[in-house]
Design an enzyme around this catalytic site. Structure first.
Site, PDB file in Angstrom:
ATOM      1  N   GLN A 134     -38.818  16.085 -43.883  1.00  0.00           N
ATOM      2  CA  GLN A 134     -39.756  15.015 -43.577  1.00  0.00           C
ATOM      3  C   GLN A 134     -39.534  13.873 -44.557  1.00  0.00           C
ATOM      4  O   GLN A 134     -39.053  14.070 -45.680  1.00  0.00           O
ATOM      5  CB  GLN A 134     -41.198  15.500 -43.720  1.00  0.00           C
ATOM      6  N   ALA A 156     -39.344  12.029 -39.341  1.00  0.00           N
ATOM      7  CA  ALA A 156     -38.773  13.369 -39.446  1.00  0.00           C
ATOM      8  C   ALA A 156     -37.270  13.259 -39.593  1.00  0.00           C
ATOM      9  O   ALA A 156     -36.613  12.530 -38.850  1.00  0.00           O
ATOM     10  CB  ALA A 156     -39.115  14.193 -38.209  1.00  0.00           C
ATOM     11  N   LYS A 176     -37.383  11.701 -49.002  1.00  0.00           N
ATOM     12  CA  LYS A 176     -36.985  12.685 -47.994  1.00  0.00           C
ATOM     13  C   LYS A 176     -37.002  14.070 -48.635  1.00  0.00           C
ATOM     14  O   LYS A 176     -36.346  14.294 -49.656  1.00  0.00           O
ATOM     15  CB  LYS A 176     -35.604  12.344 -47.430  1.00  0.00           C
ATOM     16  N   ASP A 222     -23.345   9.572 -37.969  1.00  0.00           N
ATOM     17  CA  ASP A 222     -24.560  10.002 -37.289  1.00  0.00           C
ATOM     18  C   ASP A 222     -25.331   8.819 -36.708  1.00  0.00           C
ATOM     19  O   ASP A 222     -26.494   8.603 -37.053  1.00  0.00           O
ATOM     20  CB  ASP A 222     -25.443  10.767 -38.278  1.00  0.00           C
TER      21      ASP A 222
END
Length: 427
Positions: free
Chosen positions: A92, A87, A107, A236
């Site tokens: 997804q 996820a 993706k 991230d």
């Protein structure tokens, strides 16, 4: 605290990408926000956010792919597994095969998530007080960052271009691999990239200590070292974005949040970290005043300034072997940002320019990942490579510098500009 957290979950539970992004950020650090007797219940409430992915049938996701490509799925892919393998924050990830036989990761954004996220971001401002009361580290600056970056995350074409650049930057690297995106097959809502087979973070956590230590050093070098080596970094750091490939290299995924910094600002961070490592409190305070980090000099003494930096970064500034635990990582994070803690009250009221907020967030989240792996190393000796331009002392460092000698850093693109008049963020 529990009641406030339940209110936060109620507010964010109907949101898509924003809720998942906050849940991801919280899952990296074992935040010790509540008494131990209530911690399990608290974590159960936060799990609602961590698992906030919408339930969308494959038919709905297929419709997004076919709408963006303008043709049936079977004309683009030879095979397409309808079961998602992961996820993403707003979609997804699926495994597929191209007509030429290449395995790819696809993706796909949830249908309508772009409209929902933009609406969420507008509404999020109204709930700042609720969020801050339950999770003090979610400051206005963090929310501003979410708003700024999640808008860019909605454009997979831009992410595909970034990922291709980073894959090229790390080409032929001895222990880091970034799968290249396929821009020709990527659209605003669909990103196609090379497929990497590997062990996920939970499997890595079960490895023997020496193997975890190796992966931890690689994570540290990629998420933190890249800033000081290339003046750019992935903003991230998250366990879901790391795989241990079969050949021993570590694969890094997801480049929707990627930052490039002005080399002068990177040099400022180096100077601050060197001053802290050498206990030069007055120099550190002067640097921060000149940069505008400290805007109330009369309220902040040199020692408070030094101790504040050490509270957050001592793990990589002290020359000693250190095992990073979840408690150590989350404790340092909370000490630096929690307004309820009496320490460093003056520093917490100062302004941290947004550019440095992004890099410090990446540093904290990397620290949190290393804590989950319970890695051991002399992190300072590794950091001296980029803080002092010293030769490497680890096997990975030697391999990395051998690679750098034949792959010199490319010219850095102009740092991403913020909107005119954007205010400095509160630390």
């Amino acid at each position: 605290m529990i009641r406030t957290t339940e209110q936060v979950v109620m507010v964010l539970g109907t949101m898509k990408g924003v809720a998942m992004k906050l849940g991801q950020m919280m899952s990296v650090l074992d935040l010790d926000l509540v008494p131990e007797a209530h911690r399990e219940r608290f974590q159960q409430r936060l799990a609602v956010l961590r698992n906030a992915a919408p339930t969308v049938s494959f038919d709905g996701m297929r419709a997004v792919i076919e709408e963006d490509f303008g043709r049936p799925l079977t004309e683009v892919f030879a095979e397409f597994d309808p079961e998602p393998i992961a996820a993403a924050s707003i979609g997804q990830v699926y495994r597929a095969t191209l007509p030429d036989g290449r395995a790819v990761a696809v993706k796909v954004q949830y249908p309508g998530v772009d409209v929902a996220v933009r609406a969420d971001l507008k509404n999020l401002t109204m709930f700042r007080r609720v969020l801050a009361s339950a999770m003090p580290w979610i400051t206005p600056a963090v929310l501003d960052e979410l708003k700024l970056n999640m808008e860019s995350e909605l454009d997979y074409r831009a992410e595909a271009a970034t990922q291709t650049e980073i894959a090229h930057l790390y080409r032929d690297h001895p222990f880091i691999v970034v799968p290249s995106a396929l821009p020709e097959l990527s659209t605003t809502r669909v990103l196609v990239s090379e497929f990497v087979e590997g062990a996920g973070f939970d499997e890595i956590r079960e490895l023997p200590a020496p193997q975890r230590d190796r992966v931890g050093e690689i994570i540290y070098r990629f998420y933190v070292g890249s800033l000081f080596t290339f003046n750019e970094f992935c903003g991230d750091p998250h366990p879901g974005n790391v795989l241990l490939a079969r050949d021993g290299r570590v694969a890094f995924l997801d480049f929707g949040l990627f930052n490039r910094m002005d080399p002068k600002l990177v040099e400022f961070e180096k100077q601050c970290l060197r001053a802290a490592a050498e206990d030069r409190a007055e120099d550190l305070r002067r640097l921060m005043i000149e940069r505008g980090v400290i805007d109330s000099p009369d309220e902040i003494g040199a020692e408070e300034c030094l101790e504040y930096v050490l509270a957050a970064s001592e793990w990589c500034l002290v020359d000693e072997v250190l095992t990073i635990t979840p408690e150590l990582a989350s404790g340092a994070f909370l000490l630096a940002v929690d307004p309820r803690a009496s320490e460093f009250t003056g520093m917490k009221q100062q302004n941290l320019p947004p550019e440095h907020l992004f890099s410090r967030r990446a540093d904290f989240l990397t620290f949190g990942m290393l804590g989950q792996l319970e890695c051991t190393s002399n992190w300072h000796l590794i950091a001296r490579e980029w803080l002092y331009d010293e030769p490497p002392v680890t096997d990975l460092g030697l391999a990395h510098h051998d690679w750098l000698s034949t792959h010199p850093p490319k010219p850095v693109k102009k740092a991403r500009a913020r909107k005119a008049g954007a205010p400095a963020a509160k630390s």
